[in-house]
Design an enzyme around this catalytic site. Structure first.
Site, PDB file in Angstrom:
ATOM      1  N   LEU A 123      19.092 -35.767 -38.362  1.00  0.00           N
ATOM      2  CA  LEU A 123      17.671 -35.437 -38.336  1.00  0.00           C
ATOM      3  C   LEU A 123      17.155 -35.945 -36.993  1.00  0.00           C
ATOM      4  CD1 LEU A 123      16.358 -36.393 -41.912  1.00  0.00           C
ATOM      5  CD2 LEU A 123      16.476 -34.094 -40.927  1.00  0.00           C
ATOM      6  N   ASP A 124      16.399 -35.117 -36.269  1.00  0.00           N
ATOM      7  CA  ASP A 124      15.946 -35.560 -34.959  1.00  0.00           C
ATOM      8  C   ASP A 124      14.883 -36.651 -35.091  1.00  0.00           C
ATOM      9  OD1 ASP A 124      13.331 -34.352 -35.177  1.00  0.00           O
ATOM     10  OD2 ASP A 124      14.215 -32.434 -34.648  1.00  0.00           O
ATOM     11  N   LYS A 125      14.533 -37.238 -33.964  1.00  0.00           N
ATOM     12  CA  LYS A 125      13.642 -38.406 -33.955  1.00  0.00           C
ATOM     13  C   LYS A 125      12.315 -38.135 -34.663  1.00  0.00           C
ATOM     14  CE  LYS A 125      11.324 -41.646 -30.817  1.00  0.00           C
ATOM     15  NZ  LYS A 125      11.048 -41.995 -29.399  1.00  0.00           N
ATOM     16  N   SER A 127      11.707 -35.976 -37.004  1.00  0.00           N
ATOM     17  CA  SER A 127      11.848 -35.495 -38.379  1.00  0.00           C
ATOM     18  C   SER A 127      12.091 -36.664 -39.331  1.00  0.00           C
ATOM     19  CB  SER A 127      12.999 -34.488 -38.475  1.00  0.00           C
ATOM     20  OG  SER A 127      12.752 -33.374 -37.635  1.00  0.00           O
ATOM     21  N   ARG A 211      12.619 -26.185 -35.633  1.00  0.00           N
ATOM     22  CA  ARG A 211      11.642 -26.284 -34.547  1.00  0.00           C
ATOM     23  C   ARG A 211      11.816 -25.150 -33.542  1.00  0.00           C
ATOM     24  NH1 ARG A 211       9.091 -31.236 -34.865  1.00  0.00           N
ATOM     25  NH2 ARG A 211      10.176 -32.779 -36.160  1.00  0.00           N
TER      26      ARG A 211
END
Length: 266
Positions: A123-125, A127, A211
């Protein structure tokens, strides 16, 4: 059937299936003692020996069951296999260490006394939500296999109210940087005058998939939360909190990871 407490024989088999040849760093990683990168570092540091001789080549071939591998003078032993669910907060990186010193998801496990654990997917920063961790590389590989890994469900807040046509375009997908990005399914959950919440289901997760998809369609993501991986929901797990997956959840994930995805596009 997946087991969180494998027998001694099963643990030994997972460590080194007899006769198979692997690079030394991979042997350490498959044993669940550390990541492949960390394993290579330990080999280069001279901490690993094979048949009584220190080996500094991470790709040195080892025949499982025929050679004795020691780490810091001790034989490799498989730790208890662990399968964890974390509610990742926003602002944390999904990595072990960050070269810029930024906070990572591993601060959520500080003081827990856990063995080495790797994230299962990312999960990106910006999220948040459900993220699995495990020291079982084979289990993690099954869950992250694009063709058969479990579906992943997200709640996404966007800066506009998309109409039915735009939702269909999300499902049909777009081309971005040579990749086809699409939603397995998408529906409008609720909306106000200027923003809306969507439920987006992915059958594979490319880098910043949602995104990038929404940006290409003119929508900005205000908040993105993963609320389920296959049959396992985030539930009431608090921000930054984690728990072990139950035996029933592991079995359900095993079933979900064997069924090829069927989509309306097929």
């Amino acid at each position: 059937m997946l087991s969180r407490t494998p027998s001694r024989a099963a643990a030994a088999a997972k460590l080194a299936p007899a006769g198979q040849r692997h690079g030394l760093a991979r042997v350490l990683s498959k044993a669940g003692v550390c990541s492949r990168t960390e394993a290579a570092r330990r080999v280069l540091d001279g901490r690993v020996s094979v048949d009584g001789r220190v080996v500094r080549d991470p790709e040195f071939p080892v025949v499982a069951g025929r050679q004795k591998v020691l780490l810091d003078g001790l034989p490799l032993t498989a730790p208890r296999r662990l399968y964890l669910a974390l509610n990742k907060p926003r602002g944390l990186l999904t990595t072990v260490q960050d070269e810029h010193g930024r906070d990572t998801v591993y601060q959520c496990f500080e003081g827990a006394g856990l063995p080495w654990m790797a994230p299962v997917g990312r999960l990106d920063k910006a999220s948040e939500g459900l993220l699995f961790f495990s020291n079982d590389p084979e289990w993690a590989a099954r869950l992250t296999e694009p063709s058969t890994g479990p579906l992943k469900t997200y709640r996404v807040q966007v800066d506009a109210v998309p109409d039915a046509a735009l939702l269909e375009r999300m499902h049909a997908g777009i081309e971005d940087e040579g990749e086809h990005l699409a939603a397995h399914s998408v529906q409008l959950l609720r909306h106000g005058e200027r923003t809306a919440w969507l439920e987006v289901v992915l059958d594979e997760g490319r880098n910043r998939h949602i995104r990038r998809l929404l940006k290409a369609l003119g929508l900005e993501v205000l908040r993105l939360m993963r609320v389920a991986i296959g049959p396992v929901p985030l539930g009431e797990l608090g921000k930054g909190q984690w728990r072990e997956l139950s035996e029933a959840e592991l079995n359900a994930l095993q079933v979900a990871s064997k069924v090829p995805h069927a989509t309306e596009r097929d």
